[in-house]
Design a protein around this motif. Sequence first.
Motif, short mmCIF file in Angstrom:
data_model
loop_
_atom_site.label_atom_id
_atom_site.label_comp_id
_atom_site.label_asym_id
_atom_site.label_seq_id
_atom_site.Cartn_x
_atom_site.Cartn_y
_atom_site.Cartn_z
N LYS A 443 72.63 -76.45 -7.49
CA LYS A 443 71.85 -75.49 -8.26
C LYS A 443 70.84 -74.77 -7.37
O LYS A 443 70.64 -73.57 -7.49
CB LYS A 443 71.08 -76.22 -9.38
N ALA A 444 70.20 -75.53 -6.52
CA ALA A 444 69.19 -74.93 -5.61
C ALA A 444 69.87 -73.96 -4.66
O ALA A 444 69.35 -72.87 -4.40
CB ALA A 444 68.46 -76.03 -4.84
N ALA A 445 71.06 -74.34 -4.16
CA ALA A 445 71.77 -73.46 -3.23
C ALA A 445 72.17 -72.15 -3.92
O ALA A 445 72.21 -71.10 -3.29
CB ALA A 445 72.99 -74.18 -2.66
N ARG A 446 72.46 -72.24 -5.22
CA ARG A 446 72.86 -71.04 -5.97
C ARG A 446 71.64 -70.25 -6.47
O ARG A 446 71.78 -69.26 -7.17
CB ARG A 446 73.72 -71.41 -7.17
N GLY A 447 70.45 -70.74 -6.17
CA GLY A 447 69.23 -70.06 -6.61
C GLY A 447 68.98 -70.19 -8.10
O GLY A 447 68.33 -69.34 -8.71
N GLU A 448 69.48 -71.28 -8.71
CA GLU A 448 69.37 -71.44 -10.17
C GLU A 448 68.16 -72.26 -10.60
O GLU A 448 68.02 -72.56 -11.78
CB GLU A 448 70.66 -72.07 -10.71
N ILE A 449 67.33 -72.67 -9.64
CA ILE A 449 66.13 -73.41 -10.04
C ILE A 449 64.92 -72.50 -9.87
O ILE A 449 64.72 -71.92 -8.79
CB ILE A 449 65.94 -74.70 -9.20
N SER A 450 64.18 -72.34 -10.94
CA SER A 450 62.95 -71.55 -10.82
C SER A 450 61.85 -72.25 -11.59
O SER A 450 62.10 -73.07 -12.46
CB SER A 450 63.19 -70.14 -11.37
N ILE A 451 60.62 -71.91 -11.22
CA ILE A 451 59.49 -72.57 -11.91
C ILE A 451 58.51 -71.51 -12.38
O ILE A 451 58.53 -70.39 -11.88
CB ILE A 451 58.80 -73.60 -11.02
#
Length: 451
Positions: A443-451
């Motif tokens: 998920k992090a590699a795909r840029g799908e984690i945001s805060i």
Amino acid sequence: MRILVLGTGGREHALLQGLSRDAQKNDALNTEGSNGEGSNTDGQNGASQAVAHELHVCPGNPGMENLATRHTDAGSADDAAAMVALAQKLQAELVVIGPEAPLVAGVADALREAGFAVFGPNKDAARIEGSKAFAKDVMAAAGVATARAEQITPGASEEEIARVLQNFGPNYVVKDDGLAGGKGVVVTQDYDEAVAHIHAVHEGGNPVLLESFLSGPEVSLFCLVDGEDVVPLLPAQDHKRAYDNDEGPNTGGMGAYTPLPWLPEDGVQRIVDEVCRPVAKELVARGCAYSGLLYAGLAWGEDGPAVVEFNCRFGDPETQAVLAMLQSPLAPALAACANGTLAELAPLEWHEGSAVTVVLAAQGYPANPRQGDRIVSEDIENAEKILHGGTSRESGEYYSNGGRVLNVIGTGADLDAAREAAYQTIGGIQMAGGFYRRDIGAKAARGEISI
Ligand code: GLY
């Protein structure tokens, strides 16, 4: 330096591998407090000198035997008198305590009383992990954000359990309020499952802690702590559920990656300033100064970091990834904590890029892991790629001997490259029934984690 590491698993293999890498490292980052034979004592700006340590482990596992001398007949790592006797026999210059159980049992206290330099907190400070009620009290006094919590003691009536559950949900966070090796937590929306876990924990004799659910991506931040001095390592993220897409039961951790591309630039500093340093100061004020590794498990919600839990030792499997990124020598950093000279340690340096660790688990893990499956891999003795968590060896062949059997490490210029390296190695391992998550760091590699 002659170093004794206590523990058996992947975290301890990572520590030994990290210490053995010091032999290839420029030791210009050494501290004035480090006292090892052959180590650089010229201080922060001293001459460069690589240092090879004499490494010992008790009891360790067979995967560690090409890095360290194993002591399998010296007694349990939880047995303070036995560990003091072993440290005396070896004339250890530093003892590094890996798991929480010996720390909570006071093994560090006994070793310190016998005159040894020890990496790991004394029993009273280890309560930050050993007693969740103590941790909550320290956090409240230090003004640290954390989940609301209520305890249910063994013997509580069904009515009392229902009353407490009413104050929580729809996500019930049900924790074993004793040491459970990171595995005693059930997070569920299913009321009956929450009640069943409460009963299971009570049957084991421990109280239960019900907590409000903290939303937001999780962060593991490990800090070296020496009194009020706090030095953070790279932030990492664990994957606690057994199966892809965060499905299945909670585990000790199925894989991790570091650093966290989605964390704000000041994220680590905020955690240090808002969480770790206030807690370190509070422990000093209470007369139980912390010395060793403080592991803050956090959720980064709308208001910033909030503490899910503290541990009094390195996390597993995050350590396997974090130490793969450490460019500075490891022993001087651990020794600086042990010797009370962390303030003099030169800033830690880290490799560019990312590291990922993927756990190969045994069939049936976590409930009922099968043991004795043969492991075939050309990398099985290459600790740059594979760290052993639970293995045995017979006639030169390796077999599974635990739930989390191997930790496969990948490093690379970015998270994609690190993932690719780890998954290439794990794809070459054969072990009947073994399984692993395919989405560690995805998920992090795909840029799908945001805060
Ligand atoms: N990473 C989870 C633990 O070490 O408890």
